[in-house]
Design a protein around this motif. Sequence first.
Motif, PDB file in Angstrom:
ATOM      1  N   ALA A   1       0.829  -1.203   0.000  1.00  0.00           N
ATOM      2  CA  ALA A   1       0.000   0.000   0.000  1.00  0.00           C
ATOM      3  C   ALA A   1       0.865   1.254   0.000  1.00  0.00           C
ATOM      4  CB  ALA A   1      -0.924  -0.016   1.214  1.00  0.00           C
ATOM      5  N   ALA A   2       1.967   1.225   0.773  1.00  0.00           N
ATOM      6  CA  ALA A   2       2.854   2.385   0.827  1.00  0.00           C
ATOM      7  C   ALA A   2       3.529   2.621  -0.519  1.00  0.00           C
ATOM      8  CB  ALA A   2       3.913   2.177   1.918  1.00  0.00           C
ATOM      9  N   ALA A   3       3.935   1.514  -1.154  1.00  0.00           N
ATOM     10  CA  ALA A   3       4.584   1.650  -2.454  1.00  0.00           C
ATOM     11  C   ALA A   3       3.625   2.209  -3.492  1.00  0.00           C
ATOM     12  CB  ALA A   3       5.126   0.291  -2.909  1.00  0.00           C
ATOM     13  N   GLU A   4       2.377   1.748  -3.447  1.00  0.00           N
ATOM     14  CA  GLU A   4       1.378   2.237  -4.393  1.00  0.00           C
ATOM     15  C   GLU A   4       1.098   3.716  -4.166  1.00  0.00           C
ATOM     16  OE1 GLU A   4      -3.205   1.219  -5.841  1.00  0.00           O
ATOM     17  OE2 GLU A   4      -2.198   0.011  -4.314  1.00  0.00           O
ATOM     18  N   ALA A   5       1.043   4.120  -2.880  1.00  0.00           N
ATOM     19  CA  ALA A   5       0.783   5.524  -2.565  1.00  0.00           C
ATOM     20  C   ALA A   5       1.927   6.427  -3.032  1.00  0.00           C
ATOM     21  CB  ALA A   5       0.566   5.683  -1.060  1.00  0.00           C
ATOM     22  N   ASP A   6       3.152   5.867  -2.996  1.00  0.00           N
ATOM     23  CA  ASP A   6       4.320   6.655  -3.406  1.00  0.00           C
ATOM     24  C   ASP A   6       4.583   6.557  -4.904  1.00  0.00           C
ATOM     25  OD1 ASP A   6       4.696   7.364  -0.799  1.00  0.00           O
ATOM     26  OD2 ASP A   6       6.198   5.814  -0.382  1.00  0.00           O
ATOM     27  N   GLY A   7       3.751   5.798  -5.595  1.00  0.00           N
ATOM     28  CA  GLY A   7       3.940   5.646  -7.030  1.00  0.00           C
ATOM     29  C   GLY A   7       5.114   4.777  -7.398  1.00  0.00           C
ATOM     30  N   VAL A   8       5.547   3.906  -6.451  1.00  0.00           N
ATOM     31  CA  VAL A   8       6.682   3.025  -6.709  1.00  0.00           C
ATOM     32  C   VAL A   8       6.159   1.690  -7.210  1.00  0.00           C
ATOM     33  CG1 VAL A   8       8.669   1.844  -5.689  1.00  0.00           C
ATOM     34  CG2 VAL A   8       8.029   4.150  -4.917  1.00  0.00           C
ATOM     35  N   ALA A   9       6.755   1.196  -8.264  1.00  0.00           N
ATOM     36  CA  ALA A   9       6.335  -0.102  -8.803  1.00  0.00           C
ATOM     37  C   ALA A   9       6.656  -1.189  -7.789  1.00  0.00           C
ATOM     38  CB  ALA A   9       7.048  -0.386 -10.125  1.00  0.00           C
ATOM     39  N   PRO A  10       5.716  -2.089  -7.514  1.00  0.00           N
ATOM     40  CA  PRO A  10       5.977  -3.157  -6.554  1.00  0.00           C
ATOM     41  C   PRO A  10       7.041  -4.112  -7.056  1.00  0.00           C
ATOM     42  CG  PRO A  10       3.926  -3.567  -7.735  1.00  0.00           C
ATOM     43  CD  PRO A  10       4.376  -2.180  -8.120  1.00  0.00           C
ATOM     44  N   GLN A  11       7.812  -4.672  -6.096  1.00  0.00           N
ATOM     45  CA  GLN A  11       8.835  -5.642  -6.454  1.00  0.00           C
ATOM     46  C   GLN A  11       8.166  -6.952  -6.880  1.00  0.00           C
ATOM     47  OE1 GLN A  11      11.473  -6.069  -3.160  1.00  0.00           O
ATOM     48  NE2 GLN A  11      12.372  -4.046  -3.422  1.00  0.00           N
ATOM     49  N   PRO A  12       8.832  -7.727  -7.750  1.00  0.00           N
ATOM     50  CA  PRO A  12       8.266  -9.012  -8.165  1.00  0.00           C
ATOM     51  C   PRO A  12       8.001  -9.899  -6.955  1.00  0.00           C
ATOM     52  CG  PRO A  12      10.172  -8.423  -9.518  1.00  0.00           C
ATOM     53  CD  PRO A  12      10.128  -7.435  -8.396  1.00  0.00           C
ATOM     54  N   ALA A  13       6.849 -10.549  -6.957  1.00  0.00           N
ATOM     55  CA  ALA A  13       6.499 -11.401  -5.829  1.00  0.00           C
ATOM     56  C   ALA A  13       7.370 -12.650  -5.804  1.00  0.00           C
ATOM     57  CB  ALA A  13       5.030 -11.797  -5.927  1.00  0.00           C
ATOM     58  N   LEU A  14       7.657 -13.145  -4.606  1.00  0.00           N
ATOM     59  CA  LEU A  14       8.395 -14.376  -4.438  1.00  0.00           C
ATOM     60  C   LEU A  14       7.579 -15.524  -5.029  1.00  0.00           C
ATOM     61  CD1 LEU A  14      10.741 -15.983  -3.060  1.00  0.00           C
ATOM     62  CD2 LEU A  14       9.249 -16.175  -1.065  1.00  0.00           C
ATOM     63  N   GLN A  15       8.230 -16.391  -5.778  1.00  0.00           N
ATOM     64  CA  GLN A  15       7.527 -17.532  -6.364  1.00  0.00           C
ATOM     65  C   GLN A  15       7.268 -18.539  -5.265  1.00  0.00           C
ATOM     66  OE1 GLN A  15       9.519 -19.311  -9.677  1.00  0.00           O
ATOM     67  NE2 GLN A  15       7.745 -20.518 -10.301  1.00  0.00           N
ATOM     68  N   LEU A  16       6.024 -18.674  -4.868  1.00  0.00           N
ATOM     69  CA  LEU A  16       5.667 -19.486  -3.710  1.00  0.00           C
ATOM     70  C   LEU A  16       5.244 -20.895  -4.086  1.00  0.00           C
ATOM     71  CD1 LEU A  16       3.626 -16.799  -1.747  1.00  0.00           C
ATOM     72  CD2 LEU A  16       6.037 -17.419  -1.474  1.00  0.00           C
ATOM     73  N   VAL A  17       4.833 -21.101  -5.326  1.00  0.00           N
ATOM     74  CA  VAL A  17       4.415 -22.422  -5.797  1.00  0.00           C
ATOM     75  C   VAL A  17       5.229 -22.758  -7.038  1.00  0.00           C
ATOM     76  CG1 VAL A  17       2.507 -23.861  -6.584  1.00  0.00           C
ATOM     77  CG2 VAL A  17       2.084 -22.038  -4.916  1.00  0.00           C
ATOM     78  N   ILE A  18       5.953 -23.874  -7.009  1.00  0.00           N
ATOM     79  CA  ILE A  18       6.822 -24.227  -8.131  1.00  0.00           C
ATOM     80  C   ILE A  18       6.606 -25.683  -8.508  1.00  0.00           C
ATOM     81  CG2 ILE A  18       8.649 -22.533  -7.691  1.00  0.00           C
ATOM     82  CD1 ILE A  18      10.124 -24.583  -6.075  1.00  0.00           C
ATOM     83  N   ASP A  19       6.690 -25.964  -9.798  1.00  0.00           N
ATOM     84  CA  ASP A  19       6.669 -27.340 -10.294  1.00  0.00           C
ATOM     85  C   ASP A  19       8.100 -27.850 -10.319  1.00  0.00           C
ATOM     86  OD1 ASP A  19       3.865 -27.723 -10.878  1.00  0.00           O
ATOM     87  OD2 ASP A  19       4.129 -26.249 -12.483  1.00  0.00           O
TER      88      ASP A  19
END
Length: 333
Positions: free
Chosen positions: A44-62
Amino acid sequence: MQPRNSRLNSSALRGAVDLAAVKAAGEAAQKAEQARVERARQAAAAEADGVAPQPALQLVIDVTEDTFETEVVQRSTEVPVVIDFWAEWCGPCKQLSPILEGLAEEYAGAFVLAKIDVDANQLIAQQFGIQGIPAVMAVVAGQLVPLFQGAESAANVRKVLDQLILVAEQRFGISGTGAAVAAPGEPGEAVAAQRPEDPALSAAHDALDAGDLAGAIRAYQDVLADQPGNTEATLGLAQAELLQRVEGLDLQAVRSAAAADPKDVEAQLRAADLDLVGGHVEDAFGRLVSTVGRTFGEDRDTARLRLLELFEVIGPEDPRVVTARAALARVLF
C-alpha cells in the motif's frame, strides 16, 4: 563404585526438556500473520508513493528430477519447502492441491510449495517411498520431515504448517522470507513488538520456569478451559505434568524395576518418562509401544494414553513422533 547421584529434580529436568518450545509454540502462526500484514502495508505504501511493486516471491513451483536439487534441497536451507506429491488422475489430489496453493499465498513466504507429479517423476517418488497420493512432506535444511497423507481440510493443513514453521525456526534457525523476524532497527521490528501477550498464558509460563509445577499445571488448565485449541497451553501442560511425574524419582531404581518386570505397566510408564526427560526419545516411545503390544484392556489403554501424552511433549510433526505413531498403529491393529 557408582556415584549415588541418580535422584532427579525438576531443575535438572527443565534443562533436559526443551521448555523454550512452550513459549515459541504459537509464534509461527503469529509471525505468518504479521508477515501478511507487513506485506500488505508495504504494498500500500509503495502504491501511494507511485513506486512499482517488487516481483512477488515464487511461492508455488513445479519440480522435476532435474530441478529437485536446486529447487528443493538447496532452497530448503533458506525456507521450509513443502512437497505436494500428486498426479492428474488422483481425485483427492485435486481437492488438496488448491488448499496447499492457497495457503502458500496466505503464508506469504513462510514456506515454498513444491509440486511433484509422481507419474512424470517416478524416481523421486520411489526415493521418498511414496505408496499413495496425495502425500505431503517437507524438506528443512536438507532433512526430510514427513507431514501427512491423504486429503485434509484447510484448517488441519494450517495446523501442520504452523508446526512445521516452528520446527524450522526452533531446530534449524530457518525462517521463510515472509515469516522472518526483523533484526533490531530493521523494518518490521515494530510489527513483531506489537504482538499482544496473553496474561494467563504468560503466568503459566512463568510458573513453569520457576519450578512451580502444580501452579503451572493449574494455570495451563485454566487457559485450555477458555481456549481448548491453544497449542502453547497444550504443550506447556504436557511438559509440566511430565516434570511433576518424574520429580524425586530415583533413576536407577526405576530402570531396575522396569527391567525386572516388563509386564508392570506403571514401572514402564515411569521408565518411559525418565527416558524422555533424559533425551532418549526413541527409547521412551519404543518402551511404551512394546508395552501396548503386550498388554490388554485397561493396562493397554493406560500405556497408549501415556504415549500420546509424550507425543504432545515432543510435538506432532517431529519425525520420531511420526515413526512412533506408525509403530503404535501396527501393534493396535
